[in-house]
Design an enzyme around this catalytic site. Sequence first.
Site, PDB file in Angstrom:
ATOM      1  N   ASP A 107       4.433  -6.445   9.109  1.00  0.00           N
ATOM      2  CA  ASP A 107       5.659  -5.879   9.999  1.00  0.00           C
ATOM      3  C   ASP A 107       5.457  -7.067  11.331  1.00  0.00           C
ATOM      4  OD1 ASP A 107       6.824  -3.912   8.598  1.00  0.00           O
ATOM      5  OD2 ASP A 107       5.297  -2.484   9.476  1.00  0.00           O
ATOM      6  N   ARG A 113       0.857  -1.219   0.064  1.00  0.00           N
ATOM      7  CA  ARG A 113       0.060  -0.147  -0.010  1.00  0.00           C
ATOM      8  C   ARG A 113       0.940   1.119  -0.101  1.00  0.00           C
ATOM      9  NH1 ARG A 113      -4.713   0.295   4.066  1.00  0.00           N
ATOM     10  NH2 ARG A 113      -2.886   0.840   5.582  1.00  0.00           N
ATOM     11  N   ASP A 162      -0.101  -3.483  11.831  1.00  0.00           N
ATOM     12  CA  ASP A 162       0.530  -3.904  10.375  1.00  0.00           C
ATOM     13  C   ASP A 162       0.855  -5.393  10.342  1.00  0.00           C
ATOM     14  OD1 ASP A 162       2.556  -4.331   8.032  1.00  0.00           O
ATOM     15  OD2 ASP A 162       2.264  -1.854   7.838  1.00  0.00           O
ATOM     16  N   THR A 186      -1.321   7.475  -0.475  1.00  0.00           N
ATOM     17  CA  THR A 186      -2.524   7.160  -1.145  1.00  0.00           C
ATOM     18  C   THR A 186      -3.532   6.087  -0.585  1.00  0.00           C
ATOM     19  OG1 THR A 186      -1.808   5.824  -2.935  1.00  0.00           O
ATOM     20  CG2 THR A 186      -1.752   8.143  -3.292  1.00  0.00           C
TER      21      THR A 186
END
Length: 218
Positions: free
Chosen positions: A212, A113, A209, A117
């Site tokens: 991660d 991603r 995340d 944006t």
Amino acid sequence: MSSPQSASPQSSLTVINHPLVDHKITLLRDVNTGAGEFRSLCQEVTLLTAYEALRALPTETVTVETPLTTTDAKQLAGPAPAVVGILRAGLIMVEAILTLIPNAKVGHIGLYRDPDTHLPVEYYRKFPIDIERREVILVDPMLATGGSAVAAIEHLKEAGVKSLRMIAIVGCPEGVAAVHGPHPDVPITVAALDPKLNDSAYIVPGLGDAGDRIYGTK
Ligand code: PRP
Ligand code: URA
């Protein structure tokens, strides 16, 4: 009058509602859960979620000889399914599903991603050569804006895939709507459905995340 065959496909969302899954999702959410435990939990939740998500896989009847007799029994029909993981985080789910369906073929789509944006950027794509003949299981732990899932589904349909379902660990209403708007024929199964996205397009409360946390990169 429309026949059942010509009716537009019914959007299907299944949220797993099970104490074991809820317990493991709580551990995944915990900021103090380390990468090793996080990876194991992602695999365990994937197995429990896939059990429900794959209920509709087609079967065929074969004859099998048991030690006692010969009987008719069911097996998965057609060529082995293809599991397609969205990199990076989807890899952990691919490995889990391969323990359930060891002869599955595997496809990968590399998407990240864009931090500003929040739109998916593609960096890799490789599908089994005959993927259009197979039942496809698309996996990604997080269904947030749905941008990554929609990009993956579009590529799979362009490749000729006709039967496809998605499994995620945590989803949210925005992501489900983004997929089911253009692709009502793709059933979605999530282990948990969270209420919303925050301003950075992260699922809240979520688990952070996923990539991660799985790979310990932050
Ligand atoms: C995460 C996640 C999904 C995507 C979901 O990947 O694994 O692929 O975000 O967000 P969306 O629904 O808004 O598209 P990320 O881009 O962080 O990449 P990574 O797996 O390499 O960490
Ligand atoms: N990607 C993640 O890994 N987590 C989110 O909450 C949203 C996108």
